[in-house]
Design an enzyme around this catalytic site. Structure first.
Site, PDB file in Angstrom:
ATOM      1  N   THR A 208       0.878  -1.170   0.000  1.00  0.00           N
ATOM      2  CA  THR A 208       0.000   0.000   0.000  1.00  0.00           C
ATOM      3  C   THR A 208       0.908   1.210   0.000  1.00  0.00           C
ATOM      4  O   THR A 208       2.075   1.112   0.334  1.00  0.00           O
ATOM      5  CB  THR A 208      -0.824   0.025   1.327  1.00  0.00           C
ATOM      6  OG1 THR A 208      -1.723  -1.060   1.332  1.00  0.00           O
ATOM      7  CG2 THR A 208      -1.612   1.308   1.516  1.00  0.00           C
ATOM      8  N   ASP A 239      -8.290  -2.212   5.138  1.00  0.00           N
ATOM      9  CA  ASP A 239      -8.382  -1.058   6.030  1.00  0.00           C
ATOM     10  C   ASP A 239      -8.187   0.274   5.302  1.00  0.00           C
ATOM     11  O   ASP A 239      -8.661   1.314   5.763  1.00  0.00           O
ATOM     12  CB  ASP A 239      -7.322  -1.170   7.134  1.00  0.00           C
ATOM     13  CG  ASP A 239      -5.904  -1.297   6.564  1.00  0.00           C
ATOM     14  OD1 ASP A 239      -5.745  -1.875   5.471  1.00  0.00           O
ATOM     15  OD2 ASP A 239      -4.961  -0.822   7.221  1.00  0.00           O
TER      16      ASP A 239
HETATM   17  N1  ASP Z   1      -3.510  -2.666   4.292  1.00  0.00           N
HETATM   18  C1  ASP Z   1      -3.771  -3.128   2.958  1.00  0.00           C
HETATM   19  C2  ASP Z   1      -4.947  -4.017   2.963  1.00  0.00           C
HETATM   20  O1  ASP Z   1      -5.118  -4.784   3.893  1.00  0.00           O
HETATM   21  C3  ASP Z   1      -2.669  -3.873   2.331  1.00  0.00           C
HETATM   22  C4  ASP Z   1      -1.286  -3.440   2.670  1.00  0.00           C
HETATM   23  O2  ASP Z   1      -1.056  -2.400   3.206  1.00  0.00           O
HETATM   24  O3  ASP Z   1      -0.358  -4.152   2.355  1.00  0.00           O
HETATM   25  O4  ASP Z   1      -5.668  -3.992   2.007  1.00  0.00           O
END
Ligand code: ASP
Length: 360
Positions: A208, A239
């Site tokens: 992300t 999230d």
């Molecule tokens: N937090 C993001 C999600 O769960 C993915 C990530 O940050 O790697 O969609």
């Protein structure tokens, strides 16, 4: 919580052992930026996840020219959303289990305390821009799926295939070796550990970008944008687009953003928690560590724990406060965050709770 001798906390607070080490808590002076007159000049800062070095550079460049922090951080993450080589965001993001790239994003604007978000958005490479339009051109905060796509098209966004050849090949490889690594679970209880070995590698393929900024006017804004968990069940939302979980801004206090296992963050509302910790006097880094500890404490499912009861996944938090201090922390030591404190863009180590044993 048991911690082996070789694992250690970098801050004392978590286990009450030794003095706190807070190497990158940011500094307050020198104050620079706008000419100070009767109005206060703020020392700007931009922080981002480790893949955001270019994002913090871009955002700081705009902030120095007087831009609002929201314009700046969105422009920063757009560089990464547009980059086909970054397989965690926008164009080139890893797809869901059907091979479709589904994007999540949120923005929050401190001065107006407004937010906008989209989830499970397909075909549009810049979900952060659509999230901003949800904030500015609707009475809502979150649009999902088909509705989010229709809204984006209505506002002139172009539909495109976001699945790059590199991401397609990664998806094909995943399908070909799928075995028991999908995300569906049979009924199970808190004590069940190896449920068909599903989710054993829960740290796989998260990624992300989050970016938070404090501008010369002293206003704070943030953005989080992602393709989410790779090969997820279609419609899975993490999230990142959830205000309070993957992003939160309070213009009087500060801002927080997150990356990593979204499911853990969703059940802890970590970003609003971090901002409240800062309101209560914690530094950004301390507040991020508190959020990590909260996840550890609430992580009760055996399948999500290692032999010592610690999370078998990672979550990472980033925060800034109104004074221009910044910090980042994660559960497991693994990476860096990007920051521009007005002097230069740098990658710095995150604080952390645990360190993995070195395998010999
Ligand atoms: N937090 C993001 C999600 O769960 C993915 C990530 O940050 O790697 O969609």
């Amino acid at each position: 919580m048991r911690v082996s001798r070789r694992d250690f906390l970098r801050t004392a607070a978590a286990l009450g052992a030794g003095a706190a080490v807070v190497p990158y808590a940011g500094v307050l002076e020198p104050v620079w930026g706008r000419e100070s007159g009767p109005q206060r000049a703020f020392r700007p800062v931009v922080i981002s996840s480790g893949n955001g070095l270019r994002a913090v550079e871009k955002a700081m460049e705009m902030i120095r020219e007087g831009a609002d922090a929201l314009d700046a951080v969105i422009a920063g993450v757009n560089l990464v959303e547009d980059d086909p080589e970054d397989m965690t965001v926008g164009l080139g993001g890893l797809p869901n289990e059907r091979g479709e790239v589904e994007l999540d994003a949120s923005v929050m604007h401190g001065p107006t305390h407004r937010a906008g978000a989209v989830a499970a958005l397909k075909y549009i490479r810049n979900p952060s821009k659509v999230a901003r339009l949800v904030m500015e051109r609707t009475d809502h905060v979150l649009l999902v799926g088909e509705g989010a796509l229709e809204f984006a098209l209505m506002h002139g966004f172009k539909k495109e295939n976001l699945l790059t050849e590199k991401a397609r090949l990664a998806w094909v490889q995943w399908k070909e070796t799928l075995s028991n690594r999908d995300d569906y679970l049979p009924p199970h209880g808190p004590e069940d550990r190896d449920i068909g070995e599903a989710l054993r590698e829960v740290i796989r393929y998260y990624g992300t970008i989050t970016c938070l900024g404090l501008d010369l006017q002293g206003n704070i804004s943030g953005v989080t944008t992602t393709s989410g968990l790779a090969f997820k069940i279609p419609g899975r939302v993490g999230d990142s687009p959830i205000i309070g979980a993957g992003l939160y801004v309070d213009n009087e206090v500060g801002a927080a953003g997150s990356t990593g296992r979204g499911e853990a963050n969703l059940v802890n509302c970590s970003c609003v928690f971090i901002v409240e910790q800062m309101r209560a006097g914690k530094s950004p880094e301390e507040a991020c560590l508190e959020a990590c500890k909260r996840i550890v404490k609430n992580n009760k499912m055996r399948r999500l724990q290692d032999e010592e009861g610690r999370p078998n996944f990672n979550v990472r938090f980033y925060a800034i406060n109104k004074a221009g201090q910044f910090g980042a922390a994660e559960i497991w030591r693994s990476g860096k965050f990007a920051v521009h404190d007005g002097t230069q863009a740098r990658l710095l180590d995150c604080a952390y709770l645990y360190e993995r044993r070195q395998s010999r």
